[in-house]
Design a protein around this motif. Structure first.
Motif, PDB file in Angstrom:
ATOM      1  N   MET B   1       0.844  -1.182   0.000  1.00 19.60           N
ATOM      2  CA  MET B   1       0.000   0.000   0.000  1.00 19.60           C
ATOM      3  C   MET B   1       0.890   1.246   0.000  1.00 19.60           C
ATOM      4  SD  MET B   1      -2.132   0.910   3.560  1.00 19.60           S
ATOM      5  CE  MET B   1      -1.752  -0.779   4.072  1.00 19.60           C
ATOM      6  N   MET B   2       0.597   2.201  -0.848  1.00 19.93           N
ATOM      7  CA  MET B   2       1.387   3.437  -0.903  1.00 19.93           C
ATOM      8  C   MET B   2       0.703   4.501  -0.069  1.00 19.93           C
ATOM      9  SD  MET B   2       3.932   5.264  -2.072  1.00 19.93           S
ATOM     10  CE  MET B   2       4.270   7.024  -2.090  1.00 19.93           C
ATOM     11  N   ILE B   3       1.415   5.002   0.942  1.00 18.99           N
ATOM     12  CA  ILE B   3       0.839   6.088   1.731  1.00 18.99           C
ATOM     13  C   ILE B   3       1.578   7.385   1.413  1.00 18.99           C
ATOM     14  CG2 ILE B   3      -0.055   4.696   3.627  1.00 18.99           C
ATOM     15  CD1 ILE B   3       2.457   5.300   5.210  1.00 18.99           C
ATOM     16  N   THR B   4       0.815   8.462   1.327  1.00 15.03           N
ATOM     17  CA  THR B   4       1.441   9.747   0.985  1.00 15.03           C
ATOM     18  C   THR B   4       1.647  10.605   2.230  1.00 15.03           C
ATOM     19  OG1 THR B   4      -0.759  10.564   0.423  1.00 15.03           O
ATOM     20  CG2 THR B   4       0.619   9.830  -1.392  1.00 15.03           C
ATOM     21  N   ASN B   5       0.926  10.268   3.283  1.00 11.26           N
ATOM     22  CA  ASN B   5       1.140  10.935   4.558  1.00 11.26           C
ATOM     23  C   ASN B   5       1.192   9.879   5.650  1.00 11.26           C
ATOM     24  OD1 ASN B   5       1.022  13.878   3.983  1.00 11.26           O
ATOM     25  ND2 ASN B   5      -0.978  13.280   3.153  1.00 11.26           N
ATOM     26  N   LEU B   6       1.953  10.149   6.679  1.00 12.74           N
ATOM     27  CA  LEU B   6       1.996   9.214   7.797  1.00 12.74           C
ATOM     28  C   LEU B   6       0.705   9.306   8.598  1.00 12.74           C
ATOM     29  CD1 LEU B   6       5.627   9.647   9.148  1.00 12.74           C
ATOM     30  CD2 LEU B   6       4.663   7.631   8.024  1.00 12.74           C
ATOM     31  N   GLY B  94       7.758   1.358   5.126  1.00 12.83           N
ATOM     32  CA  GLY B  94       9.005   1.161   4.376  1.00 12.83           C
ATOM     33  C   GLY B  94       8.971   1.925   3.069  1.00 12.83           C
ATOM     34  N   GLU B  95       7.842   1.804   2.361  1.00 11.06           N
ATOM     35  CA  GLU B  95       7.706   2.498   1.077  1.00 11.06           C
ATOM     36  C   GLU B  95       7.739   4.019   1.290  1.00 11.06           C
ATOM     37  OE1 GLU B  95       4.600   0.754  -1.207  1.00 11.06           O
ATOM     38  OE2 GLU B  95       4.887   2.131  -2.902  1.00 11.06           O
ATOM     39  N   PHE B  96       7.112   4.468   2.358  1.00  9.17           N
ATOM     40  CA  PHE B  96       7.135   5.901   2.677  1.00  9.17           C
ATOM     41  C   PHE B  96       8.574   6.390   2.854  1.00  9.17           C
ATOM     42  CE2 PHE B  96       6.740   9.602   5.452  1.00  9.17           C
ATOM     43  CZ  PHE B  96       5.741  10.318   4.818  1.00  9.17           C
ATOM     44  N   LEU B  97       9.380   5.615   3.577  1.00  6.12           N
ATOM     45  CA  LEU B  97      10.784   5.977   3.787  1.00  6.12           C
ATOM     46  C   LEU B  97      11.551   5.993   2.466  1.00  6.12           C
ATOM     47  CD1 LEU B  97      11.582   3.932   7.036  1.00  6.12           C
ATOM     48  CD2 LEU B  97      11.760   6.422   6.792  1.00  6.12           C
ATOM     49  N   TYR B  98      11.315   4.988   1.633  1.00  5.32           N
ATOM     50  CA  TYR B  98      11.989   4.951   0.332  1.00  5.32           C
ATOM     51  C   TYR B  98      11.651   6.190  -0.499  1.00  5.32           C
ATOM     52  CZ  TYR B  98      14.339   0.390   0.297  1.00  5.32           C
ATOM     53  OH  TYR B  98      15.212  -0.641   0.524  1.00  5.32           O
TER      54      TYR B  98
END
Lengths: 165, 165
Positions: B1-6, B94-98
């Protein structure tokens, strides 16, 4: 002894990724049996070539310095790992490598160089002192030397060096 | 899942040297018992703060990414180590960090990001594929995946990833 030029037959060049295997293969011998190869994953040979150097005699590896320009501390250079072949010590090669690193750091507007070593490595401590490094205040004293306990992790204490160039 | 905000309550910030001890202390748990702390000497937390990130929930460490801008390869960024708390996986952290790392790389004119993992870490291989990384040609195939044998040293093989951003 400070040498300003390498003796005839010796050459210095920037390291390249293919040097990794050669360096790894000599480290245990050069460190008197201590296995520090974990300190040098290949990334250091891939990403910091322009501030890392190799001294060779013909094809043979005589000495190396792996260093980089600190990315976060824009006035600093950091020397990560330096080795000299046991048969070629006390001939100024280590100091020559350090001064080559200082040169590239100066050219990149760095005025401070840092490095560290293990408290057990008396030769390295003496070497850094001779070149003019200061030992930073730690949180313990071992054999009269300031030591930062558990620096890298529990049980991995370090003597921290700094010099202004 | 891609999140754009935490999610609410979670914060992201650049890492700092004092985070080193906290990260080291959770790594073995987060890596299912594998001790990879040797991969993270303190220098990574001292010299690459501006491209490394921490996600926290209040004071608790939830995830981290340690990366840097390659010094020799001026179009590349390198992701050295990423960890997510086992209770907070598959939530996009993880994806957010990347993607945060990609942002800072783009801002520094990098168009290529590299990373690597051990062949045994199937979760990491799957994660990189999902984000869009390619696996580079190696010199062997393990479970259908290209592997570079003895990459860091004898017995330390790696799967090498690359993505254009």
């Amino acid at each position: 002894m400070m040498i300003t030029n390498l003796p005839k037959g010796l050459t210095i060049r920037n390291s390249k990724p293919s040097d990794h295997q050669r360096i790894i293969s000599v480290m245990k011998d050069w460190w008197g049996g201590r296995d520090l190869t974990w300190m040098l994953p290949k990334l250091f040979l891939v990403h910091f070539c322009d501030t890392s150097f190799i001294i060779e005699k013909e094809e043979a590896l005589l000495a190396f310095l792996i260093g980089f320009l600190s990315q976060s501390k824009t006035n600093e250079g950091y020397i990560h790992l330096v080795g000299v072949h046991p048969n070629y010590r006390d001939m100024g090669h280590g100091e020559f490598l350090y001064h080559r690193f200082f040169q590239i750091c100066k050219a990149n507007n760095r005025d401070t160089i840092r490095s560290c070593t293990s408290p057990v490595n008396k030769g390295s401590i003496e070497f850094h002192r001779k070149i003019g490094f200061n030992i930073l205040q730690g949180n313990a004293e071992v054999d009269g030397v300031q030591v930062s306990l558990d620096y890298n992790q529990f049980g991995d204490s370090k003597v921290l060096f700094e010099i202004k160039i």
